[in-house]
Design an enzyme around this catalytic site. Structure first.
Site, PDB file in Angstrom:
ATOM      1  N   ARG A 103       0.852  -1.175   0.000  1.00 45.11           N
ATOM      2  CA  ARG A 103       0.000   0.000   0.000  1.00 45.11           C
ATOM      3  C   ARG A 103       0.888   1.225   0.000  1.00 45.11           C
ATOM      4  O   ARG A 103       1.720   1.390   0.889  1.00 45.11           O
ATOM      5  CB  ARG A 103      -0.855  -0.046   1.277  1.00 45.11           C
ATOM      6  CG  ARG A 103      -1.957   0.951   1.307  1.00 45.11           C
ATOM      7  CD  ARG A 103      -2.840   0.689   2.489  1.00 45.11           C
ATOM      8  NE  ARG A 103      -2.240   1.106   3.744  1.00 45.11           N
ATOM      9  CZ  ARG A 103      -2.950   1.499   4.784  1.00 45.11           C
ATOM     10  NH1 ARG A 103      -4.264   1.483   4.733  1.00 45.11           N
ATOM     11  NH2 ARG A 103      -2.364   1.872   5.895  1.00 45.11           N
ATOM     12  N   THR A 107      -0.742   7.648  -0.945  1.00 45.52           N
ATOM     13  CA  THR A 107      -2.057   7.637  -1.616  1.00 45.52           C
ATOM     14  C   THR A 107      -2.998   6.593  -1.016  1.00 45.52           C
ATOM     15  O   THR A 107      -4.200   6.609  -1.273  1.00 45.52           O
ATOM     16  CB  THR A 107      -1.902   7.292  -3.108  1.00 45.52           C
ATOM     17  OG1 THR A 107      -1.352   5.962  -3.201  1.00 45.52           O
ATOM     18  CG2 THR A 107      -0.961   8.269  -3.805  1.00 45.52           C
ATOM     19  N   ASP A 202       1.100  -2.167  12.277  1.00 44.49           N
ATOM     20  CA  ASP A 202       1.415  -2.658  10.924  1.00 44.49           C
ATOM     21  C   ASP A 202       1.707  -4.166  11.012  1.00 44.49           C
ATOM     22  O   ASP A 202       2.699  -4.587  11.607  1.00 44.49           O
ATOM     23  CB  ASP A 202       2.635  -1.895  10.384  1.00 44.49           C
ATOM     24  CG  ASP A 202       2.904  -2.254   8.923  1.00 44.49           C
ATOM     25  OD1 ASP A 202       2.897  -1.339   8.095  1.00 44.49           O
ATOM     26  OD2 ASP A 202       3.118  -3.458   8.629  1.00 44.49           O
ATOM     27  N   ASP A 205       5.183  -5.312   9.640  1.00 43.58           N
ATOM     28  CA  ASP A 205       6.286  -4.902  10.512  1.00 43.58           C
ATOM     29  C   ASP A 205       6.287  -5.706  11.810  1.00 43.58           C
ATOM     30  O   ASP A 205       7.346  -6.097  12.305  1.00 43.58           O
ATOM     31  CB  ASP A 205       6.160  -3.403  10.844  1.00 43.58           C
ATOM     32  CG  ASP A 205       6.565  -2.517   9.664  1.00 43.58           C
ATOM     33  OD1 ASP A 205       7.214  -3.035   8.731  1.00 43.58           O
ATOM     34  OD2 ASP A 205       6.224  -1.329   9.687  1.00 43.58           O
TER      35      ASP A 205
HETATM   36  C1  PRP Z   1      -0.979  -4.063   4.702  1.00 39.81           C
HETATM   37  C2  PRP Z   1      -1.892  -5.253   4.897  1.00 39.81           C
HETATM   38  C3  PRP Z   1      -2.763  -5.206   3.679  1.00 39.81           C
HETATM   39  C4  PRP Z   1      -2.931  -3.732   3.454  1.00 39.81           C
HETATM   40  C5  PRP Z   1      -4.268  -3.300   3.985  1.00 39.81           C
HETATM   41  O1  PRP Z   1       0.051  -4.365   3.837  1.00 39.81           O
HETATM   42  O2  PRP Z   1      -1.193  -6.457   5.058  1.00 39.81           O
HETATM   43  O3  PRP Z   1      -2.201  -5.838   2.551  1.00 39.81           O
HETATM   44  O4  PRP Z   1      -1.884  -3.072   4.180  1.00 39.81           O
HETATM   45  O5  PRP Z   1      -4.526  -1.986   3.692  1.00 39.81           O
HETATM   46  P1  PRP Z   1      -5.688  -1.532   2.682  1.00 39.81           P
HETATM   47  O6  PRP Z   1      -6.909  -2.325   3.034  1.00 39.81           O
HETATM   48  O7  PRP Z   1      -5.839  -0.076   2.987  1.00 39.81           O
HETATM   49  O8  PRP Z   1      -5.210  -1.781   1.297  1.00 39.81           O
HETATM   50  P2  PRP Z   1       1.194  -3.320   3.470  1.00 39.81           P
HETATM   51  O9  PRP Z   1       0.812  -2.537   2.276  1.00 39.81           O
HETATM   52  O10 PRP Z   1       1.556  -2.547   4.684  1.00 39.81           O
HETATM   53  O11 PRP Z   1       2.389  -4.251   3.009  1.00 39.81           O
HETATM   54  P3  PRP Z   1       3.281  -5.282   3.839  1.00 39.81           P
HETATM   55  O12 PRP Z   1       2.413  -6.475   4.128  1.00 39.81           O
HETATM   56  O13 PRP Z   1       4.380  -5.598   2.894  1.00 39.81           O
HETATM   57  O14 PRP Z   1       3.756  -4.617   5.097  1.00 39.81           O
HETATM   58  N1  URA Z   2      -2.039  -2.265   7.234  1.00 38.27           N
HETATM   59  C1  URA Z   2      -1.670  -2.698   8.456  1.00 38.27           C
HETATM   60  O1  URA Z   2      -0.740  -3.516   8.580  1.00 38.27           O
HETATM   61  N2  URA Z   2      -2.315  -2.207   9.514  1.00 38.27           N
HETATM   62  C2  URA Z   2      -3.330  -1.339   9.415  1.00 38.27           C
HETATM   63  O2  URA Z   2      -3.896  -0.950  10.449  1.00 38.27           O
HETATM   64  C3  URA Z   2      -3.706  -0.903   8.136  1.00 38.27           C
HETATM   65  C4  URA Z   2      -3.044  -1.386   7.047  1.00 38.27           C
END
Ligand code: PRP
Ligand code: URA
Length: 214
Positions: A103, A107, A202, A205
């Site tokens: 994400r 944006t 997150d 993370d």
């Molecule tokens: C997080 C999560 C989802 C997304 C959710 O991933 O695991 O994929 O955000 O957010 P949304 O519903 O607003 O799209 P992230 O983009 O942080 O990537 P990561 O798993 O690599 O940390």
């Molecule tokens: N992605 C995450 O990992 N946590 C949130 O709360 C939203 C998006």
């Protein structure tokens, strides 16, 4: 995104006390990555169990009895990786197709960077695995990728999340009313950075020890 007055019938929030107990461990900011990963795995098993409640079964004498439905697991990288092992314990014959989406934190729109779907959609059921359903952008993008690829009726798509925000549920239900959502909790709302409140920070993370939660 305006929220629906009533929750969509496609939303299934677990009410099991074991699920709620484990989710509280994930929410706790003191939970370290090792423990966090263990609990993500345990919760995934419990949610997978609930999401498979309507899977078609055919009892066999030797092989696993969940072989009537051919199942594809679609973990969304990175955070969905932590849900894969438990799901494979439940569905040992499932195939795993990784989908990389992150994400854009400015944006809040999803960016696709990896796609390991096979050439054709030869399954009955796709389970998209991602701990967090926030704005719903990533989930909607993943569903669209699967549908474009060929996962259309009668192939069913389900979303398995640990925590969902009302905004994400509304976005998925509006764009894909055919997709069921299974989660451990429906939280209150998103904050101005698109994080789920109260949430758990997150999810990527916290599993992999990177960045700073929340
Ligand atoms: C997080 C999560 C989802 C997304 C959710 O991933 O695991 O994929 O955000 O957010 P949304 O519903 O607003 O799209 P992230 O983009 O942080 O990537 P990561 O798993 O690599 O940390
Ligand atoms: N992605 C995450 O990992 N946590 C949130 O709360 C939203 C998006």
């Amino acid at each position: 995104m305006s929220l629906p007055a009533t929750l969509p019938s496609t939303l299934h929030v677990s009410t099991h006390p074991a699920v709620q107990h484990k989710l509280a461990i994930l929410r706790d900011e003191r939970t370290e990555p090792k423990k966090f990963r263990e609990v993500v795995r345990e919760l995934s098993w419990l949610l997978g169990y609930e999401a498979l409640a309507d899977a078609r079964i055919r009892p066999l004498t030797i092989r696993t009895p969940l072989e009537e439905d051919r199942i594809g697991l679609v973990p969304i990288l990175r955070a969905g990786l932590g849900m894969v092992d438990a799901m494979l314990e439940l569905m040992p014959t499932a195939e795993v197709w990784h989908l990389g989406l992150f994400r854009d934190e400015r944006t809040l729109r999803p960016v696709e960077y990896y796609n390991k779907l096979p050439d054709s959609a030869s399954v009955d059921l796709c389970l998209i695995l991602d701990p967090m359903l926030a704005t719903g952008g990533s989930a909607t993008a993943a569903i669209e990728v699967l549908k474009r690829w060929g996962a259309v009726t009668p192939v069913r798509i389900k979303l398995v999340n640990l925590i969902a925000a009302p905004e994400g549920v509304a976005a998925v239900a509006a764009a894909h009313p055919d997709v069921e959502i299974h989660c451990a909790a429906l939280d209150r709302q998103l904050n101005d950075k698109g994080y789920i409140m109260p949430g758990l920070g997150d999810a990527g993370d916290r599993q992999f020890g990177t960045g700073k939660a929340g």
